[in-house]
Design a protein around this motif. Structure first.
Motif, PDB file in Angstrom:
ATOM      1  N   GLU A   7       0.828  -1.203   0.000  1.00  0.00           N
ATOM      2  CA  GLU A   7       0.000   0.000   0.000  1.00  0.00           C
ATOM      3  C   GLU A   7       0.872   1.267   0.000  1.00  0.00           C
ATOM      4  OE1 GLU A   7      -2.509  -0.252   3.347  1.00  0.00           O
ATOM      5  OE2 GLU A   7      -3.782  -1.877   2.526  1.00  0.00           O
ATOM      6  N   GLN A   8       1.991   1.200   0.744  1.00  0.00           N
ATOM      7  CA  GLN A   8       2.871   2.384   0.816  1.00  0.00           C
ATOM      8  C   GLN A   8       3.511   2.643  -0.543  1.00  0.00           C
ATOM      9  OE1 GLN A   8       5.899   2.032   3.806  1.00  0.00           O
ATOM     10  NE2 GLN A   8       6.680   4.143   3.456  1.00  0.00           N
ATOM     11  N   ILE A   9       3.949   1.561  -1.185  1.00  0.00           N
ATOM     12  CA  ILE A   9       4.571   1.714  -2.513  1.00  0.00           C
ATOM     13  C   ILE A   9       3.560   2.275  -3.505  1.00  0.00           C
ATOM     14  CG2 ILE A   9       5.550   0.432  -4.442  1.00  0.00           C
ATOM     15  CD1 ILE A   9       6.819  -1.468  -2.367  1.00  0.00           C
ATOM     16  N   GLY A  10       2.322   1.765  -3.428  1.00  0.00           N
ATOM     17  CA  GLY A  10       1.275   2.282  -4.336  1.00  0.00           C
ATOM     18  C   GLY A  10       1.020   3.745  -4.098  1.00  0.00           C
ATOM     19  N   GLY A  11       1.009   4.143  -2.819  1.00  0.00           N
ATOM     20  CA  GLY A  11       0.797   5.576  -2.508  1.00  0.00           C
ATOM     21  C   GLY A  11       1.923   6.425  -3.035  1.00  0.00           C
ATOM     22  N   ASP A  12       3.149   5.930  -2.902  1.00  0.00           N
ATOM     23  CA  ASP A  12       4.296   6.712  -3.419  1.00  0.00           C
ATOM     24  C   ASP A  12       4.212   6.868  -4.920  1.00  0.00           C
ATOM     25  OD1 ASP A  12       5.241   6.972  -0.896  1.00  0.00           O
ATOM     26  OD2 ASP A  12       6.673   5.281  -1.037  1.00  0.00           O
ATOM     27  N   ASN A  13       3.789   5.786  -5.614  1.00  0.00           N
ATOM     28  CA  ASN A  13       3.670   5.871  -7.075  1.00  0.00           C
ATOM     29  C   ASN A  13       2.629   6.916  -7.483  1.00  0.00           C
ATOM     30  OD1 ASN A  13       5.648   3.943  -7.491  1.00  0.00           O
ATOM     31  ND2 ASN A  13       4.192   2.240  -7.528  1.00  0.00           N
ATOM     32  N   GLU A  14       1.520   6.922  -6.768  1.00  0.00           N
ATOM     33  CA  GLU A  14       0.467   7.900  -7.098  1.00  0.00           C
ATOM     34  C   GLU A  14       0.962   9.322  -6.850  1.00  0.00           C
ATOM     35  OE1 GLU A  14      -2.937   6.944  -4.840  1.00  0.00           O
ATOM     36  OE2 GLU A  14      -3.420   5.091  -5.968  1.00  0.00           O
ATOM     37  N   GLU A  15       1.719   9.494  -5.743  1.00  0.00           N
ATOM     38  CA  GLU A  15       2.236  10.841  -5.425  1.00  0.00           C
ATOM     39  C   GLU A  15       3.246  11.278  -6.485  1.00  0.00           C
ATOM     40  OE1 GLU A  15       4.453  13.213  -1.768  1.00  0.00           O
ATOM     41  OE2 GLU A  15       3.854  11.107  -1.556  1.00  0.00           O
ATOM     42  N   ASN A  16       4.102  10.296  -6.881  1.00  0.00           N
ATOM     43  CA  ASN A  16       5.088  10.647  -7.919  1.00  0.00           C
ATOM     44  C   ASN A  16       4.393  10.990  -9.231  1.00  0.00           C
ATOM     45  OD1 ASN A  16       7.228  10.259  -6.168  1.00  0.00           O
ATOM     46  ND2 ASN A  16       7.478   8.076  -6.703  1.00  0.00           N
ATOM     47  N   GLN A  17       3.353  10.192  -9.551  1.00  0.00           N
ATOM     48  CA  GLN A  17       2.610  10.470 -10.789  1.00  0.00           C
ATOM     49  C   GLN A  17       1.944  11.835 -10.724  1.00  0.00           C
ATOM     50  OE1 GLN A  17      -0.327   7.496 -11.605  1.00  0.00           O
ATOM     51  NE2 GLN A  17      -0.798   8.319 -13.656  1.00  0.00           N
ATOM     52  N   HIS A  18       1.424  12.195  -9.537  1.00  0.00           N
ATOM     53  CA  HIS A  18       0.768  13.497  -9.365  1.00  0.00           C
ATOM     54  C   HIS A  18       1.789  14.628  -9.497  1.00  0.00           C
ATOM     55  CE1 HIS A  18      -2.177  16.379  -8.016  1.00  0.00           C
ATOM     56  NE2 HIS A  18      -1.382  16.756  -6.983  1.00  0.00           N
ATOM     57  N   LEU A  19       2.963  14.422  -8.898  1.00  0.00           N
ATOM     58  CA  LEU A  19       4.014  15.445  -9.019  1.00  0.00           C
ATOM     59  C   LEU A  19       4.469  15.601 -10.467  1.00  0.00           C
ATOM     60  CD1 LEU A  19       6.187  14.640  -5.857  1.00  0.00           C
ATOM     61  CD2 LEU A  19       4.695  16.619  -6.214  1.00  0.00           C
ATOM     62  N   SER A  20       4.543  14.464 -11.152  1.00  0.00           N
ATOM     63  CA  SER A  20       4.943  14.508 -12.558  1.00  0.00           C
ATOM     64  C   SER A  20       3.930  15.289 -13.385  1.00  0.00           C
ATOM     65  CB  SER A  20       5.091  13.084 -13.093  1.00  0.00           C
ATOM     66  OG  SER A  20       5.400  13.110 -14.473  1.00  0.00           O
ATOM     67  N   GLN A  21       2.653  15.072 -13.076  1.00  0.00           N
ATOM     68  CA  GLN A  21       1.610  15.812 -13.797  1.00  0.00           C
ATOM     69  C   GLN A  21       1.676  17.306 -13.491  1.00  0.00           C
ATOM     70  OE1 GLN A  21      -1.984  13.855 -12.558  1.00  0.00           O
ATOM     71  NE2 GLN A  21      -1.772  12.156 -14.083  1.00  0.00           N
ATOM     72  N   LEU A  22       1.940  17.611 -12.199  1.00  0.00           N
ATOM     73  CA  LEU A  22       2.079  19.024 -11.818  1.00  0.00           C
ATOM     74  C   LEU A  22       3.265  19.668 -12.539  1.00  0.00           C
ATOM     75  CD1 LEU A  22       1.374  18.942  -7.958  1.00  0.00           C
ATOM     76  CD2 LEU A  22      -0.108  19.861  -9.780  1.00  0.00           C
ATOM     77  N   GLU A  23       4.393  18.917 -12.595  1.00  0.00           N
ATOM     78  CA  GLU A  23       5.573  19.440 -13.293  1.00  0.00           C
ATOM     79  C   GLU A  23       5.280  19.673 -14.767  1.00  0.00           C
ATOM     80  OE1 GLU A  23       9.428  20.761 -13.922  1.00  0.00           O
ATOM     81  OE2 GLU A  23       8.344  20.394 -12.048  1.00  0.00           O
ATOM     82  N   GLN A  24       4.567  18.718 -15.354  1.00  0.00           N
ATOM     83  CA  GLN A  24       4.217  18.841 -16.767  1.00  0.00           C
ATOM     84  C   GLN A  24       3.298  20.037 -17.000  1.00  0.00           C
ATOM     85  OE1 GLN A  24       2.417  15.309 -18.320  1.00  0.00           O
ATOM     86  NE2 GLN A  24       2.346  16.081 -20.443  1.00  0.00           N
ATOM     87  N   THR A  25       2.329  20.172 -16.071  1.00  0.00           N
ATOM     88  CA  THR A  25       1.415  21.322 -16.185  1.00  0.00           C
ATOM     89  C   THR A  25       2.169  22.636 -16.039  1.00  0.00           C
ATOM     90  OG1 THR A  25      -0.402  19.990 -15.281  1.00  0.00           O
ATOM     91  CG2 THR A  25      -0.647  22.390 -15.218  1.00  0.00           C
ATOM     92  N   TYR A  26       3.123  22.637 -15.071  1.00  0.00           N
ATOM     93  CA  TYR A  26       3.924  23.850 -14.840  1.00  0.00           C
ATOM     94  C   TYR A  26       4.738  24.202 -16.087  1.00  0.00           C
ATOM     95  CZ  TYR A  26       7.555  26.837 -12.869  1.00  0.00           C
ATOM     96  OH  TYR A  26       8.421  27.857 -12.631  1.00  0.00           O
ATOM     97  N   GLN A  27       5.336  23.190 -16.695  1.00  0.00           N
ATOM     98  CA  GLN A  27       6.119  23.435 -17.903  1.00  0.00           C
ATOM     99  C   GLN A  27       5.223  23.944 -19.040  1.00  0.00           C
ATOM    100  OE1 GLN A  27       9.370  23.399 -18.184  1.00  0.00           O
ATOM    101  NE2 GLN A  27       9.610  22.771 -16.030  1.00  0.00           N
ATOM    102  N   GLN A  28       4.013  23.390 -19.116  1.00  0.00           N
ATOM    103  CA  GLN A  28       3.067  23.860 -20.131  1.00  0.00           C
ATOM    104  C   GLN A  28       2.695  25.324 -19.901  1.00  0.00           C
ATOM    105  OE1 GLN A  28      -0.154  21.045 -19.843  1.00  0.00           O
ATOM    106  NE2 GLN A  28       0.889  19.486 -21.131  1.00  0.00           N
TER     107      GLN A  28
END
Length: 300
Positions: A7-28
């Motif tokens: 469960e912890q690993i899954g949560g970290d993946n979701e957080e990383n994916q969310h950060l990646s989306q935020l970074e992508q949005t920021y770059q856009q």
């Protein structure tokens, strides 16, 4: 325990994916800002070009307006010249023609006085034509910047007296010229011929627009590092409505029209004074006379 780790690993993946989306949005967003800035620069450049075009257009309109004004002035000048030439040249030419015709009728020895009178009329008419032609030549040279100042040492008192002597032969009967130097002998370095032309033009005008049996005064003085010359008469004066145009070429005050003249004397006097680094002003009252004042800088 394994379930907790999963469960912890899954949560970290979701957080990383969310950060990646935020970074992508920021770059856009950054790219969109850069695109907006680029578009704004293009708009500003286009606006500046439009402003430049408007400015050039206004400049062209201003230049066209100046050219139209100049064209009207030249047309008016041409019209004035034609009117002046047709009138002022005709009078002395008719005098020459009539006197030349009459001379032949006085052939007897005892009629010498009549012949001499008409000879003098012819000479006066020729001198008048020569003076007008010289004025036209002078104005052409001045407008083409072909007149220079040849500065040489000269004594003002002697020059003023010579100017009066030159005018006295053309004066009206019983007109009296007075020269009043306010200083002793005064030496200046300037173009004596230009100064003499100024004084002669002013003295001729004073004689022309004054009655017989009147006084005309020329005064020379120094004041505040300037040589001052004043020419005063008791003539017809200058109407207030004509004072601002008095130094224009071919212009004549309304009360001067019946009197023969070219309207160039004061224009030339002003231009000569400017060539000498000075100025010319006047005060006048209709029916009481006029005083012209010439100021020239003193030079050692």
């Amino acid at each position: 325990m394994n379930d907790l780790n999963t469960e912890q690993i899954g949560g970290d993946n979701e957080e990383n994916q969310h950060l990646s989306q935020l970074e992508q949005t920021y770059q856009q967003l950054l790219q969109q800002v850069a695109d907006c800035r680029q578009e704004l620069d293009l708009v500003q450049s286009a606006l500046q070009q439009a402003q430049d075009v408007v400015a050039r257009h206004r400049h062209v309109e201003a230049e066209q307006s100046k050219l139209l004004v100049r064209e009207r002035e030249l047309n008016e000048l041409k019209s004035n010249f034609i009117t002046l030439a047709s009138h002022e040249f005709r009078t002395p030419m008719m005098t020459i023609l009539s006197s030349a015709s009459l001379i032949s009728q006085y052939s007897a020895p005892e009629e010498g006085a009549n012949r001499e009178r008409h000879i003098q009329r012819i000479k006066a008419a020729v001198n008048s034509l020569t003076s007008m032609l010289n004025d036209f030549l002078s104005i052409s040279q001045i407008d083409q910047n072909a007149v220079g100042s040849n500065d040489l040492p000269l004594e003002i008192t002697a020059l003023c007296q010579k100017a009066i002597t030159s005018v006295e032969t053309m004066a009206k009967p019983r007109q009296r010229f007075h020269y009043l130097p306010q200083t002793g002998p005064l030496w200046l370095n300037l173009d004596g011929q230009l100064l003499k032309n100024i004084l002669i033009n002013l003295l001729i005008n004073a004689s022309k627009y004054s009655s017989e049996d009147t006084d005309i005064r020329l005064v020379s003085a120094t004041q505040h590092n300037h040589a001052i010359f004043t020419v005063s008469d008791q003539g017809i004066g200058i109407p207030d409505a004509d004072k601002d145009k008095l130094f224009s070429h071919f212009f004549r005050a309304r009360n001067a029209v019946p009197i023969q003249g070219t309207g160039l004397g004061l224009y030339l006097a002003k231009r000569y004074a400017e060539l000498l680094g000075g100025s010319i002003t006047f005060t006048s009252q209709v029916g009481q006379g006029t005083t012209f004042t010439v100021q020239l800088p003193l030079t050692n």
